[in-house]
Motif scaffolding. Structure first.
Motif, mmCIF file in Angstrom:
data_model
loop_
_atom_site.group_PDB
_atom_site.id
_atom_site.type_symbol
_atom_site.label_atom_id
_atom_site.label_comp_id
_atom_site.label_asym_id
_atom_site.label_seq_id
_atom_site.Cartn_x
_atom_site.Cartn_y
_atom_site.Cartn_z
ATOM 1 N N ALA A 193 44.487 31.574 40.972
ATOM 2 C CA ALA A 193 44.057 32.907 41.404
ATOM 3 C C ALA A 193 45.162 33.937 41.283
ATOM 4 N N TRP A 194 46.417 33.498 41.172
ATOM 5 C CA TRP A 194 47.521 34.447 41.089
ATOM 6 C C TRP A 194 47.599 35.130 39.732
ATOM 7 N N GLY A 195 46.751 34.712 38.801
ATOM 8 C CA GLY A 195 46.634 35.421 37.528
ATOM 9 C C GLY A 195 45.612 36.551 37.567
ATOM 10 N N ASN A 196 44.975 36.757 38.710
ATOM 11 C CA ASN A 196 43.968 37.798 38.862
ATOM 12 C C ASN A 196 44.594 39.171 38.594
ATOM 13 N N PRO A 197 44.044 39.958 37.655
ATOM 14 C CA PRO A 197 44.631 41.270 37.368
ATOM 15 C C PRO A 197 44.761 42.162 38.602
ATOM 16 N N LEU A 198 43.823 42.050 39.542
ATOM 17 C CA LEU A 198 43.857 42.919 40.716
ATOM 18 C C LEU A 198 45.074 42.652 41.597
ATOM 19 N N ARG A 199 45.662 41.464 41.479
ATOM 20 C CA ARG A 199 46.827 41.156 42.309
ATOM 21 C C ARG A 199 48.069 41.915 41.847
ATOM 22 N N GLU B 201 37.874 33.938 34.368
ATOM 23 C CA GLU B 201 37.198 34.643 35.449
ATOM 24 C C GLU B 201 38.086 34.657 36.680
ATOM 25 N N ASP B 202 37.943 35.703 37.483
ATOM 26 C CA ASP B 202 38.682 35.816 38.737
ATOM 27 C C ASP B 202 37.777 36.401 39.805
ATOM 28 N N VAL B 203 38.155 36.181 41.052
ATOM 29 C CA VAL B 203 37.405 36.741 42.170
ATOM 30 C C VAL B 203 37.561 38.257 42.179
ATOM 31 N N ASP B 204 36.459 38.953 42.372
ATOM 32 C CA ASP B 204 36.508 40.404 42.506
ATOM 33 C C ASP B 204 36.992 40.715 43.920
ATOM 34 N N LEU B 205 38.290 40.868 44.068
ATOM 35 C CA LEU B 205 38.895 41.066 45.381
ATOM 36 C C LEU B 205 38.484 42.384 46.017
ATOM 37 N N ASP B 206 37.972 43.307 45.236
ATOM 38 C CA ASP B 206 37.485 44.559 45.813
ATOM 39 C C ASP B 206 36.220 44.331 46.634
ATOM 40 N N ARG B 207 35.654 43.134 46.486
ATOM 41 C CA ARG B 207 34.478 42.764 47.290
ATOM 42 C C ARG B 207 34.818 41.642 48.262
ATOM 43 N N GLY B 208 36.131 41.525 48.556
ATOM 44 C CA GLY B 208 36.574 40.558 49.542
ATOM 45 C C GLY B 208 37.186 39.320 48.909
ATOM 46 N N GLU B 209 37.976 38.589 49.709
ATOM 47 C CA GLU B 209 38.631 37.369 49.225
ATOM 48 C C GLU B 209 37.627 36.325 48.748
ATOM 49 N N ILE C 132 54.290 32.517 41.710
ATOM 50 C CA ILE C 132 54.435 33.912 42.126
ATOM 51 C C ILE C 132 53.066 34.477 42.480
ATOM 52 N N ASP C 133 52.924 34.972 43.694
ATOM 53 C CA ASP C 133 51.741 35.747 44.048
ATOM 54 C C ASP C 133 52.115 37.218 43.909
ATOM 55 N N PRO C 134 51.634 37.893 42.857
ATOM 56 C CA PRO C 134 52.032 39.289 42.648
ATOM 57 C C PRO C 134 51.604 40.224 43.771
ATOM 58 N N ALA C 135 50.657 39.783 44.608
ATOM 59 C CA ALA C 135 50.192 40.620 45.714
ATOM 60 C C ALA C 135 50.951 40.356 47.003
ATOM 61 N N SER C 136 51.963 39.487 46.960
ATOM 62 C CA SER C 136 52.716 39.141 48.161
ATOM 63 C C SER C 136 53.775 40.186 48.480
#
Length: 417
Positions: free
Chosen positions: A252-258, A279-287, A214-218
């Protein structure tokens, strides 16, 4: 959740290598008391009535205490419909095999061939016999992994616990249990399945996005999010690192921002474990942004005023030994979060003895040293009570977890009490 759905030792600490596997195997074979849960039954009277236990219940109404993070497990030998991956059944995959053994031992169903499903539930009944009237467990179902087309992929699912089974277990003892359904949002029938589950008493929905695919941002989740918001059903979703439960999704689909997409759709979201590891990618600073602690991303979302009435978190697993104590301290000390935190144990994890160390917490002045032997004795008999009493006694620089955190019924019970 199936036996040791890779969630039991999910935080990669106990058996992380060849040496660890050998140690775990030997300890299992010879029943080392420091590693294998003794699965004792009723608490001795002197422990049950101990000042430390009574102090844990002081200030809270047991009838409002619903442990919101409890896993069902089994192997499917009792007509439950539970399935478990072949790798967890095979000694050729020693880490996963041992995970299953430890998970079922924590649930006291490891030595019940042919009756594992039944024994796991019987142990839950036994544990609740020692809890005050009104206190309940919220039992998780767990859906199959699905592909991008919404087609179930049972062969790629670490485990599967049907909604019908969770509902059945709760129906047999409704004064002690509630249930949480699990529905993959890409399923063609996801909305209908949700409506049916809610009509059958489900209090929330459980996801583990990387394992379930599941991609929660989809945008594929949008119709499901709309239904959750319309029905006012909370979504309990894992956030942060998940190493042990493999599926067809991406880490990456566990990223809270998603989970912003769900929040923006009006869904009440409960981030499991406060995203307290990884750790997760800071998506607010891009993919391709920098990787930062998942907990920092969780904090950012908690600070967003637009999510103040929608973003919540459970405190399950936050005391595991592989958590950074600075994270645990911050959860305790951030009192402005406390009206948005919910008690959960992540049972049966508290029954895996090496995962939580009261002595370590006492050494860090987060727990009274006098509580350590009492807590260890409680854990041998009742890991759920152990988890509650431990968290009730935790301190950090004068702060403690608020009483309100443990009275979770207010959040999940939308009907008059």
């Amino acid at each position: 959740m199936s036996p040791a759905p890779r969630s039991p030792l999910r935080r990669r600490l106990l058996l992380g290598g060849v040496g660890g596997l050998a140690l775990g195997g030997a300890a299992w074979r010879f029943g080392q008391p420091w590693l294998v849960n003794p699965c004792r039954a009723a608490l001795p009277a002197d422990i049950a009535d101990h000042d430390i236990i009574r102090a844990a219940w002081a200030g809270i109404d047991p009838a409002q205490v619903w442990d919101c993070h409890v896993h069902l497990a089994g192997v499917g030998d009792g007509g439950s419909g539970i399935t478990i991956s072949e790798t967890m059944l095979s000694p050729l995959h020693p880490l996963e095999y041992l995970q299953r053994l430890f998970y079922l031992n924590a649930g006291c169903a490891h030595d019940a061939p042919g009756q594992v499903d039944q024994s796991y539930v019987a142990r839950l009944h036994n544990l609740m016999d020692a809890m005050p009237a009104g206190c309940k467990l919220m039992l998780f179902a767990f859906d199959h992994a699905h592909d991008a087309r919404g087609v179930a992929q049972p062969e790629q699912s670490a485990f599967y616990v049907p909604n019908a089974y969770a509902q059945q277990v709760v129906g047999a003892l409704p004064e002690r249990f509630e249930w949480v359904c699990s529905i993959h949002p890409y399923r063609e029938d996801s909305v209908a399945a949700l409506e049916a589950a809610v009509a059958g008493g489900a209090r929330a929905v459980k996801w583990l996005p990387p394992a379930m695919g599941i991609d929660p941002a989809s945008a594929q989740c949008d119709r499901f999010y709309a239904a959750l918001a319309r029905l006012d059903v909370p979504l309990i979703s894992h956030a942060g690192e998940e190493k042990a439960v493999h599926g067809i999704g991406q880490p990456a689909w566990g990223n809270p921002l998603r989970l912003r997409r769900a929040l923006d759709a009006g869904v009440r979201v409960v981030m499991a474990h406060c995203a307290s590891i990884g750790e997760d990618v800071d998506l607010d600073r891009g993919e391709n942004g920098p990787s930062v602690p998942s907990f920092d991303l969780f904090k950012r979302l908690m600070a967003a005023p637009e999510y103040a009435d929608r973003l919540f978190a459970d405190i399950s697993a936050i005391t595991l030994r592989n958590r950074d104590l600075t994270v645990l301290r911050e959860i305790i000390e951030q009192e402005r979060w406390h009206n948005r935190l919910l008690f959960g144990s992540d049972y049966p994890l508290p029954g895996i003895l090496p995962l939580i160390s009261p002595a370590q917490l006492a050494a860090e002045n987060m727990l009274d040293a006098a509580a350590v032997p009492v807590l260890e004795a409680v854990r041998d008999h009742n890991p759920i009570l152990f988890d509650l009493v431990l968290k009730r006694h935790l301190r950090s620089r004068g702060a403690r977890l608020a009483d309100r955190i443990f009275e979770t019924r207010r959040f999940f019970d939308r009907r008059p009490a």
